[in-house]
Motif scaffolding. Structure first.
Motif, PDB file in Angstrom:
ATOM      1  N   ILE A 163      -1.439   2.858   2.583  1.00  0.00           N
ATOM      2  CA  ILE A 163      -1.768   4.006   1.733  1.00  0.00           C
ATOM      3  C   ILE A 163      -1.854   5.276   2.571  1.00  0.00           C
ATOM      4  O   ILE A 163      -1.337   6.336   2.182  1.00  0.00           O
ATOM      5  N   GLY A 168       0.820  -1.207   0.000  1.00  0.00           N
ATOM      6  CA  GLY A 168       0.000   0.000   0.000  1.00  0.00           C
ATOM      7  C   GLY A 168       0.850   1.251   0.000  1.00  0.00           C
ATOM      8  O   GLY A 168       0.628   2.193  -0.766  1.00  0.00           O
ATOM      9  N   VAL A 205       1.664   4.408  -3.206  1.00  0.00           N
ATOM     10  CA  VAL A 205       1.583   5.867  -3.128  1.00  0.00           C
ATOM     11  C   VAL A 205       2.939   6.511  -3.422  1.00  0.00           C
ATOM     12  O   VAL A 205       3.062   7.404  -4.256  1.00  0.00           O
ATOM     13  N   LYS A 258       0.367   8.561   1.984  1.00  0.00           N
ATOM     14  CA  LYS A 258      -0.209   9.870   1.670  1.00  0.00           C
ATOM     15  C   LYS A 258       0.260  10.925   2.661  1.00  0.00           C
ATOM     16  O   LYS A 258       0.618  12.043   2.280  1.00  0.00           O
TER      17      LYS A 258
END
Lengths: 338, 338
Positions: free
Chosen positions: A301, A82, A86, A305
């Motif tokens: 993720i 994940g 990103v 981020k």
DNA sequence: GAATATTTCGGAAACGTTTCCATAATTAAA
DNA sequence: TTTAATTATGGAAACGTTTCCGAAATATTC
């Protein structure tokens, strides 16, 4: 084969290195004509910028350090997948370390990372990690560090967890609803936060149900798989054995299954089992294992981020000191149902 | 907080940076007295050398790049653990990339690595990788590259594999010995070497046994899990369905189990199954899965040792163009026995 | 005691970028 | 036309190390 760098390109083109550099970076102060010339030669000679010269100059490495306590574990692999999904869009690289649940190893890794090798650190602490002096050091150096799953509470940064308390409660409650009277809780270590939270949820469920409770139902295991198997086997031997087991980590559920296979006890008839686990094949086990699984990909993720926002935006807003919760989901299968 | 570097230490100590550097590196030309002074201050101020300055100067990064086609897979995790156990003793770092079985992604990763970010590359190619132009580029740049499991035959370097042909043969032979007449082979891709070798072993076993053979028994699957499930289901529907399945990768065996669960077919009564797999819990599946498992840890260690020899010894002996075979082992369980 | 070797250190260059500063050439404004 | 602003480029410094080249100061040899 002479190494092709900016100076070399410059000499070939009869330009200054600064011009070439600016052209390659598409600077507004370079004419289209020269840009074209530079790009063409760079492509022809297959110029590749030296990342270390760049990092030295820019004080940024475009690299993120990841420290996990165990590599052969779907949960951590999913988190990293994940995260990578990103970060790779931003051209970031992932330096991945396995602390092997060993706090000394963890300290060593941290010391490697203090020199500026990475722009940020994402980690899940080892089960041995009680003090967080080495982590404070990272924080004090100003290296952004965030935690997931197994967090260090006293570092003022963002931590990603799941609803450990609630999940522990719900898993236990589920076993109670299935008629279990004596429920054992398998824990890897009392040091780590998730262990504590899940345990508290378990305790709360037991208390609420007004079932009898014995401290010995809480089984603290170690890194030694053989010993764990012995301890679990001993627990299952006497007539006063538990009729329900909730495991706070996948590994111990697997050991439990292995031990149970050697006995005459049947799952779920004699013992019902629920485990925190992210294995993809819980369905295929004998019997299918009821699981509480964490949103590993989402966690990765979210970490990615957050870091990309911090590292790529000019606005230096600091990473908040907060705990972000992404809920787990329980999937009831045969191992916990009569 | 002023950043503490060699220059800063030097000014504090009234010495030249060169002296400080030499002292820190325990050079023979520095007196014990000054060494002690330097070390003391360095420790007091918690000096950490800048790895990028070092790399720039030394043309070496102490970093190894690893490219795998899939992260959520025990085999690759085990290989990396083995590799890390060797390299970390030499102070090497691991940059890990997941190509996701996508050759375009693989090319992108390779291009990142061409700038000298890593001192060497260890990789297992994606199932889409048929041409190896991008890999040749690495080789031509003089970056040591070695392969394991899924290898690029035309790059003259060391490749670590297992006895794929023999294992394919033995797995198939085992099914034949168990009375199977129609054995299907599940393959991920015809591009990758291991697929071919394992398939050849399968074909050889079929041929030797003089069983009838139909091309359609070879099922070429894709990255799309849903489609794979459909294809496998279709294969199992007709009366002429296979009574034995050998899967060349773990993922497809899992899909097969899932599909079989939905049908009325029983393993091993109706269909016997064997799979290449490194899962740790084959024993706990329903039924326990017969596996051919690769010596993943050993492969990782072998890769690590080879690279450390190449990278740390002065003697620049090049990496040999050879294929090193470390045998797999078959463990027969219930899924393939009546 | 002179010549030579050894020990210990400093100065400066180099690794490959990026960017600050300066400047010539061109264009726009007055 | 003269002056000011803009455009396009070059030179050099800087990032933090390591190492080459010297050179004092001390120790050793004859």
């Amino acid at each position: 084969m002479a190494k092709v760098n900016i100076k070399y390109l410059a000499s070939k083109l009869n330009m200054a290195p600064s011009t070439v550099s600016r052209a390659l970076n598409d600077s507004y102060e370079i004419s289209h004509a020269t840009k074209a010339k530079v790009m063409a030669l760079a492509k022809e000679l297959n110029y590749q910028p030296n990342p270390y010269a760049r990092s030295l100059r820019a004080h940024s490495s475009k690299t993120i350090g990841i420290i996990i306590p165990e590599r052969i574990n779907n949960f951590f692999s999913q988190v990293i997948d994940g995260l990578e999904s990103v970060t790779q869009e931003f051209g970031y690289h992932l330096l991945i370390y396995n602390s092997n649940e060993d706090v000394e190893q963890e300290k060593k890794i941290i010391s490697y990372l203090l020199g500026g090798r990475v722009d940020a650190i994402v980690m899940s602490v080892s089960s041995q990690t009680s003090s967080s002096e080495h982590l404070v050091q990272v924080y004090n150096q100003g290296i952004p560090i965030i935690f997931f799953d197994r967090i260090a509470l006293d570092i003022p940064t963002t931590k990603f967890i799941t609803n450990d308390f609630e999940s522990g409660y719900l898993g236990t409650k589920h076993l109670i609803d299935q008629g279990c009277k004596k429920i054992s809780f398998l824990s890897l270590s009392k040091e780590i936060t998730i262990g504590k939270e899940r345990l508290n949820g378990y305790l709360e469920a037991i208390k609420t149900s007004e079932l009898p409770f014995d401290e010995s139902w809480i089984l603290e295991c170690t890194q030694d798989e053989k010993k764990n198997a012995e301890v679990i086997e001993q627990m299952l031997f006497p007539i006063s054995r538990p009729d329900g087991i909730i495991s706070s980590v996948e590994k111990l559920a697997i050991t439990t299954y292995q031990v149970l296979k050697k006995t005459r006890l049947k799952v779920p008839q004699d013992v019902r089992v629920v485990s925190f686990s992210n294995m993809g094949i819980a369905d295929l086990l004998d019997p299918p294992l009821s699981t509480i699984s964490q949103p590993a990909g989402e966690i990765g993720i979210a970490c990615g981020k957050l870091l990309m926002k911090k590292l790529t935006k000019k606005k230096q807003e600091n990473i908040q000191d907060e705990i972000i919760m992404i809920p787990s989901s329980m999937k009831v299968r045969k191992s916990s149902q009569p």
